[in-house]
Design a protein around this motif. Structure first.
Motif, short mmCIF file in Angstrom:
data_model
loop_
_atom_site.label_atom_id
_atom_site.label_comp_id
_atom_site.label_asym_id
_atom_site.label_seq_id
_atom_site.Cartn_x
_atom_site.Cartn_y
_atom_site.Cartn_z
N ALA A 1 -4.90 -3.54 5.12
CA ALA A 1 -5.74 -2.43 5.58
C ALA A 1 -5.97 -2.53 7.08
CB ALA A 1 -7.08 -2.45 4.85
N THR A 2 -6.19 -1.38 7.72
CA THR A 2 -6.61 -1.34 9.12
C THR A 2 -8.13 -1.53 9.15
OG1 THR A 2 -4.82 0.13 9.74
CG2 THR A 2 -6.73 0.08 11.20
N LEU B 1 -18.86 8.42 18.60
CA LEU B 1 -17.78 8.80 19.54
C LEU B 1 -16.50 8.04 19.23
CD1 LEU B 1 -19.79 8.93 22.90
CD2 LEU B 1 -18.76 10.87 21.68
N TYR B 2 -16.62 6.76 18.91
CA TYR B 2 -15.44 5.97 18.56
C TYR B 2 -14.76 6.52 17.32
CZ TYR B 2 -12.57 2.14 16.82
OH TYR B 2 -11.51 1.40 16.34
N LEU B 3 -15.54 6.84 16.30
CA LEU B 3 -14.98 7.32 15.04
C LEU B 3 -14.34 8.70 15.17
CD1 LEU B 3 -17.75 6.10 12.56
CD2 LEU B 3 -15.46 5.15 12.90
N GLU B 4 -14.89 9.51 16.07
CA GLU B 4 -14.31 10.86 16.27
C GLU B 4 -12.90 10.78 16.84
OE1 GLU B 4 -18.30 13.60 17.02
OE2 GLU B 4 -17.33 12.60 18.72
N GLU B 5 -12.62 9.69 17.58
CA GLU B 5 -11.31 9.56 18.23
C GLU B 5 -10.40 8.53 17.56
OE1 GLU B 5 -12.15 8.66 22.29
OE2 GLU B 5 -13.31 10.50 22.63
N ALA B 6 -10.93 7.80 16.57
CA ALA B 6 -10.18 6.69 15.96
C ALA B 6 -8.91 7.17 15.27
CB ALA B 6 -11.07 5.96 14.96
N LYS B 7 -7.82 6.42 15.45
CA LYS B 7 -6.54 6.66 14.78
C LYS B 7 -6.10 5.36 14.10
CE LYS B 7 -6.17 10.75 16.71
NZ LYS B 7 -6.46 11.96 15.97
N PRO B 8 -5.79 5.40 12.82
CA PRO B 8 -5.96 6.52 11.91
C PRO B 8 -7.43 6.83 11.68
CG PRO B 8 -5.46 4.53 10.67
CD PRO B 8 -5.34 4.17 12.12
N ARG B 9 -7.69 7.99 11.11
CA ARG B 9 -9.07 8.38 10.85
C ARG B 9 -9.71 7.37 9.89
NH1 ARG B 9 -12.38 11.00 7.37
NH2 ARG B 9 -13.87 12.49 8.26
N ALA B 10 -10.96 7.05 10.14
CA ALA B 10 -11.68 6.11 9.27
C ALA B 10 -11.80 6.69 7.87
CB ALA B 10 -13.06 5.83 9.84
N SER B 11 -11.43 5.88 6.88
CA SER B 11 -11.50 6.35 5.50
C SER B 11 -12.71 5.78 4.76
CB SER B 11 -10.22 5.98 4.74
OG SER B 11 -9.82 4.67 5.03
N CYS B 12 -13.28 4.69 5.28
CA CYS B 12 -14.43 4.09 4.61
C CYS B 12 -15.25 3.27 5.61
CB CYS B 12 -13.96 3.20 3.46
SG CYS B 12 -15.29 2.39 2.54
N LEU C 1 0.82 -1.21 0.00
CA LEU C 1 0.00 0.00 0.00
C LEU C 1 0.85 1.27 0.00
CD1 LEU C 1 -2.77 -1.08 2.54
CD2 LEU C 1 -2.78 -1.26 0.06
N ASN C 2 2.17 1.11 -0.27
CA ASN C 2 3.08 2.26 -0.38
C ASN C 2 3.02 3.19 0.83
OD1 ASN C 2 3.95 1.46 -3.00
ND2 ASN C 2 2.09 2.36 -3.88
N GLY C 3 2.92 2.57 2.00
CA GLY C 3 2.94 3.36 3.23
C GLY C 3 1.58 3.82 3.68
N ALA C 4 0.64 4.00 2.75
CA ALA C 4 -0.70 4.46 3.10
C ALA C 4 -1.55 3.27 3.53
CB ALA C 4 -1.36 5.16 1.92
N LYS C 5 -2.33 3.47 4.58
CA LYS C 5 -3.19 2.39 5.07
C LYS C 5 -4.61 2.91 5.22
CE LYS C 5 -0.86 -1.26 7.60
NZ LYS C 5 -0.91 -1.98 8.87
N PRO C 6 -5.52 2.42 4.40
CA PRO C 6 -6.91 2.81 4.61
C PRO C 6 -7.44 2.17 5.89
CG PRO C 6 -6.79 1.10 2.94
CD PRO C 6 -5.37 1.46 3.29
N HIS C 7 -8.40 2.82 6.50
CA HIS C 7 -9.02 2.31 7.73
C HIS C 7 -10.49 2.05 7.44
CE1 HIS C 7 -10.21 3.13 12.22
NE2 HIS C 7 -10.48 1.90 11.84
N PHE C 8 -10.87 0.77 7.37
CA PHE C 8 -12.25 0.39 7.15
C PHE C 8 -12.95 0.18 8.49
CE2 PHE C 8 -10.18 -0.95 3.23
CZ PHE C 8 -11.10 -0.60 2.25
#
Length: 483
Positions: free
Chosen positions: A37-38, A111-122, A4-11
């Motif tokens: 993916a995360t 609330l979980y998504l507001e604090e999730a790391k990395p930010r949810a992408s999908c 993923l060339n360093g980038a990790k989507p967060h599902f």
């Protein structure tokens, strides 16, 4: 694992709390995590406990998947405590309150998504979780919906709804031709009433939630339903990605055995028994997690299995094995069938059984998970639909794919009467003989099933159609990261 060339989507995956919906979405989460993916998978304490071996296995393998447990507000919604999945409900009267309880996870999820790391992408939400639309919109997260049923069912239901074809019938048992299909398929309103036919408000919310989604994921594969997938894309005007059969993510006996719940019998015991049988000689009888077969019908099934003369694995739920059934089994059936039967009480590792070389047929309720698992294993079916999407799935199996034999059920079973038998033993025995017997028709049916099983495996393998669609899904999420 993908580069993923360093980038990790967060599902973020939000399933419906029902076994038939949870199981394929767990497979999807594990598959995404295995490709780098995360993943955050939303669940509840009871549901997490049921898949603890899966969670432990993912942790041991170092997969980047988190199983996020939210307390389900059962008391607040009027659901008995601990009944966190539809198959655990003591009565159908609690189905709507459980939908309400699940919708109350809106705030904890936000609330979980507001604090999730990395930010949810999908976000990938079960189609029934219409309430996730608002959460995704408020947090500006791309949202896809996951459909558990076949594309054939989705397209048929959509066409029936849009055409208002049911308005022309005199009653719910009059047949109509499903409009807009490549094949002539007849169905009744009783057999295919549509999504949430009892609750019009929920049906409208579900349909609105699908319209608002950025795309659709379906647990099927291109080679199985190519015509219907193309027509569905044309109708929805959306990105539609067939990413199944998701059950094929599980490669070894242990991962197959622990899908969904802890089996009530160890897989090595089942495998040892199956190993002793001739190839393609065994019939599996299993009706999924939700169906409750009444004692008289269970006895009819048992008598037909005995009369068939064929070895069989019969899955009977704990809730079904009442005093009458226990008495009948103990009065000769168990002793007479000892040499050629394996009766499993409770949860059975269905994929383990279906994928064994000894299994040559499957009596199924036509739930899509079970149907697709049989297709993936190249096993032809005896179709015994009960409700929901199952009658249309039967049409796909018997009339379109021609890999099944219908047992002859015409009317759905929602609230079966204690003393009523829907299918007599002679009809069941006849279907078994037709499916498992020789002859040109049976040989061709088995050949078609075997070819579809090979295509299913190729679809999920690297370079296959579903593998490529999973790549497109990951790329979609990566684009959301950039934006």
């Amino acid at each position: 694992m993908d580069n993923l060339n360093g980038a990790k989507p967060h599902f973020v995956i939000v399933p419906l709390m029902a076994q038939g919906h949870m199981i394929p979405m767990v497979d999807m989460g594990l598959l995404l995590a295995s490709r780098g993916a995360t993943v955050s998978f939303v669940t509840t304490p009871v549901n997490a406990a049921r898949i603890k071996p899966v969670i432990d296995g993912a942790s041991d393998a170092g997969l980047p998947i988190r199983f996020v447990e939210f307390k389900l507000p059962c008391e607040e919604a009027g659901v008995p405590e601990g009944c966190e999945s539809f198959d655990l409900l003591p009565s159908v009267d609690f189905r709507k309150p459980l939908f309400e309880a699940i919708s109350l996870l809106r705030e904890p999820l936000k609330l979980y998504l507001e604090e999730a790391k990395p930010r949810a992408s999908c976000m990938i939400a079960d189609i029934c979780n219409w309430w996730t639309t608002e959460v995704a919109r408020e947090l500006n997260i791309a949202r896809l919906v996951f459909h558990g049923p076949s594309c054939f069912f989705l397209l048929s239901s959509r066409n029936i709804h849009q055409s208002n074809v049911y308005e022309t019938v005199a009653d719910e048992h009059e047949s109509v031709v499903v409009p807009g299909l490549p094949q002539r398929i007849e169905i009744t309103r009783a057999q295919a009433p549509g999504w949430f036919f009892e609750w019009k408000e929920m049906q409208e919310r579900v349909m609105e939630a699908e319209e608002a989604a950025a795309g659709v994921l379906i647990n099927t594969f291109q080679e199985l339903e190519s015509e219907h997938i193309a027509l569905y894309i044309e109708s929805t005007k959306k990105m539609v990605l067939p990413i199944g059969p998701l059950s094929l993510y599980n490669k070894d006996a242990k991962s197959k055995a622990t899908r969904g719940n802890k089996p009530s019998i160890e897989e090595h015991q089942i495998l040892r028994w199956l190993d002793s049988m001739e190839p393609r000689s065994v019939l599996l009888v299993s009706f999924g997690s939700m169906v409750r077969t009444r004692p008289p019908q269970l006895i009819e099934i048992g008598c037909a299995l005995e009369a068939s003369g064929r070895p069989f694995v019969w899955v009977v739920k704990e809730a079904e094995k009442c005093a009458d059934v226990e008495k009948w089994m103990s009065e000769g059936f168990e002793e007479r069938m000892r040499a050629r039967s394996l009766v499993i009480t409770g949860w059975a590792p269905q994929v383990v059984i279906l994928s064994h070389r000894a299994v040559g047929g499957f009596v199924t309720h036509c739930g899509w998970n079970s149907t697709l698992e049989a297709i993936s294993s190249g096993v032809p079916m005896i179709t015994w639909p009960h409700s929901g999407d199952q009658f249309l799935n039967e049409k796909l199996v018997v009339q379109v794919l021609r890999i099944g034999v219908s047992v002859g059920i015409k009317v759905p079973v929602f609230h079966p009467e204690e003393d009523k038998v829907a299918v007599e033993r002679d009809a069941i025995e006849s279907a078994i003989a037709s499916l498992m017997g020789g002859g040109e028709e049976g040989d061709e049916r088995r050949m078609r099933a075997r070819e579809l099983g090979e295509k299913a495996c190729k679809a999920m393998a690297e370079g296959g159609s579903s593998y490529k669609n999973m790549t497109l899904l990951i790329q979609f999420a990566l684009e959301q990261c950039k934006q």
